[in-house]
Scaffold this motif. Structure first.
Motif, PDB file in Angstrom:
ATOM      1  N   LYS A   1       0.827  -1.206   0.000  1.00  0.00           N
ATOM      2  CA  LYS A   1       0.000   0.000   0.000  1.00  0.00           C
ATOM      3  C   LYS A   1       0.860   1.254   0.000  1.00  0.00           C
ATOM      4  CE  LYS A   1      -3.774   2.167   2.519  1.00  0.00           C
ATOM      5  NZ  LYS A   1      -4.644   2.104   3.715  1.00  0.00           N
ATOM      6  N   GLN A   2       1.904   1.202   0.779  1.00  0.00           N
ATOM      7  CA  GLN A   2       2.804   2.343   0.817  1.00  0.00           C
ATOM      8  C   GLN A   2       3.436   2.581  -0.551  1.00  0.00           C
ATOM      9  OE1 GLN A   2       3.137   4.391   3.400  1.00  0.00           O
ATOM     10  NE2 GLN A   2       4.468   5.684   2.132  1.00  0.00           N
ATOM     11  N   GLU A   3       3.841   1.456  -1.199  1.00  0.00           N
ATOM     12  CA  GLU A   3       4.431   1.581  -2.541  1.00  0.00           C
ATOM     13  C   GLU A   3       3.414   2.150  -3.526  1.00  0.00           C
ATOM     14  OE1 GLU A   3       5.922  -2.176  -3.650  1.00  0.00           O
ATOM     15  OE2 GLU A   3       7.470  -2.271  -2.088  1.00  0.00           O
ATOM     16  N   LEU A   4       2.112   1.660  -3.437  1.00  0.00           N
ATOM     17  CA  LEU A   4       1.077   2.164  -4.348  1.00  0.00           C
ATOM     18  C   LEU A   4       0.821   3.646  -4.125  1.00  0.00           C
ATOM     19  CD1 LEU A   4      -1.514  -0.762  -4.294  1.00  0.00           C
ATOM     20  CD2 LEU A   4      -0.156   0.009  -6.241  1.00  0.00           C
ATOM     21  N   ASP A   5       0.780   4.040  -2.880  1.00  0.00           N
ATOM     22  CA  ASP A   5       0.581   5.463  -2.595  1.00  0.00           C
ATOM     23  C   ASP A   5       1.683   6.314  -3.220  1.00  0.00           C
ATOM     24  OD1 ASP A   5      -1.692   4.901  -1.192  1.00  0.00           O
ATOM     25  OD2 ASP A   5      -0.706   4.832   0.775  1.00  0.00           O
ATOM     26  N   ASP A   6       2.904   5.802  -3.120  1.00  0.00           N
ATOM     27  CA  ASP A   6       4.015   6.531  -3.740  1.00  0.00           C
ATOM     28  C   ASP A   6       3.839   6.613  -5.247  1.00  0.00           C
ATOM     29  OD1 ASP A   6       5.042   6.785  -1.203  1.00  0.00           O
ATOM     30  OD2 ASP A   6       6.406   5.058  -1.392  1.00  0.00           O
ATOM     31  N   GLN A   7       3.414   5.465  -5.863  1.00  0.00           N
ATOM     32  CA  GLN A   7       3.224   5.453  -7.319  1.00  0.00           C
ATOM     33  C   GLN A   7       2.073   6.367  -7.730  1.00  0.00           C
ATOM     34  OE1 GLN A   7       2.792   1.444  -8.620  1.00  0.00           O
ATOM     35  NE2 GLN A   7       4.888   0.845  -8.082  1.00  0.00           N
ATOM     36  N   MET A   8       0.948   6.361  -6.954  1.00  0.00           N
ATOM     37  CA  MET A   8      -0.186   7.239  -7.267  1.00  0.00           C
ATOM     38  C   MET A   8       0.226   8.704  -7.203  1.00  0.00           C
ATOM     39  SD  MET A   8      -2.858   5.536  -8.084  1.00  0.00           S
ATOM     40  CE  MET A   8      -4.091   6.796  -7.906  1.00  0.00           C
ATOM     41  N   GLU A   9       1.043   9.016  -6.243  1.00  0.00           N
ATOM     42  CA  GLU A   9       1.521  10.394  -6.143  1.00  0.00           C
ATOM     43  C   GLU A   9       2.331  10.778  -7.373  1.00  0.00           C
ATOM     44  OE1 GLU A   9       3.980  13.222  -2.978  1.00  0.00           O
ATOM     45  OE2 GLU A   9       3.654  11.085  -2.575  1.00  0.00           O
ATOM     46  N   LEU A  10       3.171   9.811  -7.838  1.00  0.00           N
ATOM     47  CA  LEU A  10       3.934  10.069  -9.067  1.00  0.00           C
ATOM     48  C   LEU A  10       3.003  10.241 -10.259  1.00  0.00           C
ATOM     49  CD1 LEU A  10       6.862   7.504  -8.577  1.00  0.00           C
ATOM     50  CD2 LEU A  10       7.003  10.001  -8.437  1.00  0.00           C
ATOM     51  N   ILE A  11       1.944   9.378 -10.323  1.00  0.00           N
ATOM     52  CA  ILE A  11       0.998   9.461 -11.451  1.00  0.00           C
ATOM     53  C   ILE A  11       0.274  10.799 -11.440  1.00  0.00           C
ATOM     54  CG2 ILE A  11      -1.157   8.487 -12.338  1.00  0.00           C
ATOM     55  CD1 ILE A  11      -0.109   5.737 -11.427  1.00  0.00           C
TER      56      ILE A  11
ATOM     57  N   ASN B   1       1.302  13.589 -10.278  1.00  0.00           N
ATOM     58  CA  ASN B   1       2.249  14.612 -10.743  1.00  0.00           C
ATOM     59  C   ASN B   1       2.389  14.581 -12.250  1.00  0.00           C
ATOM     60  OD1 ASN B   1       2.715  15.422  -8.087  1.00  0.00           O
ATOM     61  ND2 ASN B   1       4.408  13.969  -7.810  1.00  0.00           N
ATOM     62  N   LYS B   2       2.449  13.337 -12.817  1.00  0.00           N
ATOM     63  CA  LYS B   2       2.555  13.205 -14.281  1.00  0.00           C
ATOM     64  C   LYS B   2       1.305  13.766 -14.954  1.00  0.00           C
ATOM     65  CE  LYS B   2       6.567  11.079 -14.723  1.00  0.00           C
ATOM     66  NZ  LYS B   2       7.690  11.702 -15.475  1.00  0.00           N
ATOM     67  N   LYS B   3       0.110  13.465 -14.369  1.00  0.00           N
ATOM     68  CA  LYS B   3      -1.134  13.953 -14.964  1.00  0.00           C
ATOM     69  C   LYS B   3      -1.166  15.481 -14.983  1.00  0.00           C
ATOM     70  CE  LYS B   3      -5.059  12.104 -13.891  1.00  0.00           C
ATOM     71  NZ  LYS B   3      -6.177  11.539 -13.099  1.00  0.00           N
TER      72      LYS B   3
ATOM     73  N   GLU C   1      -1.535  17.657 -18.266  1.00  0.00           N
ATOM     74  CA  GLU C   1      -2.600  18.629 -18.406  1.00  0.00           C
ATOM     75  C   GLU C   1      -2.050  20.001 -18.795  1.00  0.00           C
ATOM     76  OE1 GLU C   1      -6.490  19.843 -18.569  1.00  0.00           O
ATOM     77  OE2 GLU C   1      -5.706  17.803 -18.256  1.00  0.00           O
ATOM     78  N   LYS C   2      -0.960  20.356 -18.156  1.00  0.00           N
ATOM     79  CA  LYS C   2      -0.332  21.633 -18.506  1.00  0.00           C
ATOM     80  C   LYS C   2       0.125  21.637 -19.956  1.00  0.00           C
ATOM     81  CE  LYS C   2       1.277  22.737 -13.811  1.00  0.00           C
ATOM     82  NZ  LYS C   2       2.473  22.938 -12.958  1.00  0.00           N
ATOM     83  N   LEU C   3       0.776  20.510 -20.393  1.00  0.00           N
ATOM     84  CA  LEU C   3       1.216  20.413 -21.783  1.00  0.00           C
ATOM     85  C   LEU C   3       0.028  20.459 -22.742  1.00  0.00           C
ATOM     86  CD1 LEU C   3       3.992  17.675 -21.421  1.00  0.00           C
ATOM     87  CD2 LEU C   3       4.348  20.100 -21.915  1.00  0.00           C
ATOM     88  N   HIS C   4      -1.102  19.760 -22.353  1.00  0.00           N
ATOM     89  CA  HIS C   4      -2.291  19.735 -23.209  1.00  0.00           C
ATOM     90  C   HIS C   4      -2.866  21.141 -23.372  1.00  0.00           C
ATOM     91  CE1 HIS C   4      -6.010  18.389 -25.021  1.00  0.00           C
ATOM     92  NE2 HIS C   4      -6.702  19.003 -24.066  1.00  0.00           N
ATOM     93  N   GLN C   5      -2.970  21.866 -22.274  1.00  0.00           N
ATOM     94  CA  GLN C   5      -3.483  23.232 -22.347  1.00  0.00           C
ATOM     95  C   GLN C   5      -2.575  24.115 -23.209  1.00  0.00           C
ATOM     96  OE1 GLN C   5      -3.944  24.567 -18.339  1.00  0.00           O
ATOM     97  NE2 GLN C   5      -5.725  23.233 -17.907  1.00  0.00           N
TER      98      GLN C   5
END
Length: 513
Positions: free
Chosen positions: A109-119, A121-123, A127-131
């Motif tokens: 769970k801790q690893e997933l939370d870290d990965q979700m946080e990375l995702i 940030n990527k999103k 979004e900024k690039l898309h705009q």
């Protein structure tokens, strides 16, 4: 010694003897009772000892059984304690495994939370690039974002509509190929297996006479005979210059038949006067009523229909003297009954119920009072009143879509009714309604954009639609054909089916001079 002294002495002796005897007997009885008492006491002591011994033996036996039960219960308790200890040991092991797995899950769970946080940030970066790209594309194209979205959605909608129409056409064609194959097979087999004569019924009957002199006798003095005959039968009697013939005109075939039979009897008898006319008409009506009942009974026997209510049987007989669009109603109902039986047997349904529903489907056209109700609804109410089954009543009421169909016999009756009425020459259509239907077909097609002309051909069974090649492409032509056919199906009433053909052509014409 005198006799008195002797008697007194004897009496005293007897008394003393009796007393001695009594004392001796009492002594003997006392000794005997003492001996009996001693014997009883001895016997009681023996019995007491036996009972004590038996009680001790019983006590020992019960004690042994109780100890056996106690030992057995102790063994069971020991066994349960052993099982409980084993289960407790197993549960402790599983609990340890669960604790280890919980630790692993927490780590994951801790690893997933870290990965979700990375995702996330990527999103945000995406979004900024898309705009940024949207702003750049908007600057390049000179369109606002909302306008670009609208144009894109319109293009996608048009493309989706075109693809959907093509897909619908493919599905419809495939369904027609697969479904119509079996349907046509059953319908064709049903039609081939039923051979029925077709005869157009008219609203007039011709009564032939031997000579024109009889016309004068039928008319009577100052026309009293013909007036009496018209009043008694409700039929218009036309006596004109037609040689050796009198015309009977009436829409009610029963009245026409009464008038024809009454005239035949009057002419054969030779006595023609108002009283005789009334008498003959009354007898003719009675005999015709009996003939109607016999016709209904014979029809049911011929078709193998049993248990029909006498009132319904009489209505079946009245069908012989009723026509629908020029088609004899009894002949039509018999044909529908036979067709229903064949189709029901092909589909594995109840043949008797289907045949019964086919025969009775038009009984709403022949009641004597004729209330203001659609004949299908009226027929259904008559069938319910006379104890027909729910399937038969629903088939009668639904064969013109007045009510919803609730069983498979109802569509069979509707199809067979259409088959019987659509036979070439079976029915005579009124010219005005025919022309009106043709015009409605052509007007329906002309209401669509891009349509130049429309022609209803083959007695209204095909519609040819001419469209402008510049305004309507091939895909739109397919779409128009489908839309027009659906509109005709939903808004118009017609026998059989209507084929819609959309024609698009491009002509290039030049003249060489």
């Amino acid at each position: 010694m005198d006799i008195t002294s002797i008697i007194i002495g004897s009496a005293i002796g007897l008394a003393v003897g009796a007393i001695v005897v009594f004392i001796l007997q009492k002594t003997a009885l006392k000794s005997k009772s003492q001996s009996i008492l001693k014997e009883a006491e001895a016997e009681g002591e023996a019995i007491k000892k036996d009972k004590i011994i038996q009680a001790k033996e019983k006590f020992l036996q019960l004690k042994e059984e109780h100890e056996s039960k106690v030992r057995k219960r102790e063994r069971n308790i020991q066994s349960l304690e052993d099982k409980t200890k084993n289960k407790e040991k197993s549960l402790n092991q599983k609990l340890g495994d669960i604790n280890r797995k919980n630790k692993e899950v927490d780590n994951l769970k801790q690893e997933l939370d870290d990965q979700m946080e990375l995702i996330e940030n990527k999103k945000k970066e995406i979004e900024k690039l898309h705009q940024k790209q949207v702003v750049e594309l908007s600057n390049i194209s000179g369109l606002q974002v909302d306008e670009a979205k609208t144009q894109l959605m319109e293009a996608l909608k048009e493309e989706a509509r075109t693809d959907a129409m093509a897909y619908i056409k493919e599905i419809v064609d495939e369904a027609k190929i697969n479904a119509n194959k079996e349907a046509k097979k059953i319908v064709v087999q049903s039609i081939q297996r039923v051979a029925t004569e077709q005869a157009i019924e008219n609203s007039v009957s011709v009564f032939n006479i031997e000579s024109d002199e009889m016309k004068g006798r039928i008319i009577g003095r100052e026309g009293r005979n013909i007036r009496a005959l018209e009043a008694a039968t409700g039929v218009e009697i036309i006596v004109d210059d037609t040689p050796e013939a009198i015309i009977l005109s009436c829409f009610d075939a029963v009245r026409r038949e009464v008038a024809r039979l009454a005239l035949h009897q009057l002419v054969s008898d030779g006595r023609i006067h108002p009283a005789r006319i009334e008498e003959v008409v009354a007898k003719t009506k009675k005999s015709l009523n009996e003939e109607i009942i016999e016709t209904g009974r014979r029809t049911c026997i011929d078709l193998g229909i049993h248990g029909l209510h006498p009132e319904l049987m009489k209505m079946v007989g009245r069908m012989k003297y009723r026509s629908s669009y020029g088609q004899n109603l009894l002949q039509h109902s018999r044909e529908v009954a036979n067709l229903c039986a064949i189709m029901a047997s092909e589909l594995g349904l109840n043949v008797k119920l289907a045949k019964r529903a086919g025969l009775l489907h038009d009984i709403g056209k022949v009641p004597e009072d004729e209330p203001e109700l659609p004949h299908a609804i009226l027929g259904m109410k008559l069938a319910e009143k006379n104890g027909e089954k729910e399937e038969v009543c629903n088939a009668i009421g639904a064969h013109h879509d007045e009510i919803e169909m609730t069983n498979l016999i109802s569509p069979i009756v509707q199809v067979c009714d259409a088959i019987s009425g659509a036979r070439p020459g079976a029915r005579r259509e009124i010219a005005e309604s025919y022309i009106k239907r043709i015009k409605e077909l052509e007007t329906t097609a002309l209401g669509f954009e891009g349509v130049i002309k429309s022609y209803a051909i083959q007695a209204g069974r095909e519609l040819r639609v001419m469209v402008e090649a510049e305004k309507v492409n091939d895909q739109r032509a397919d779409e128009l054909s489908f839309i027009i056919s659906q509109k005709i199906q939903n808004e118009m009433t017609y026998p059989g089916q209507v084929k819609v053909t959309v024609i698009r052509e491009k002509r290039a014409v030049h003249y060489a001079k």
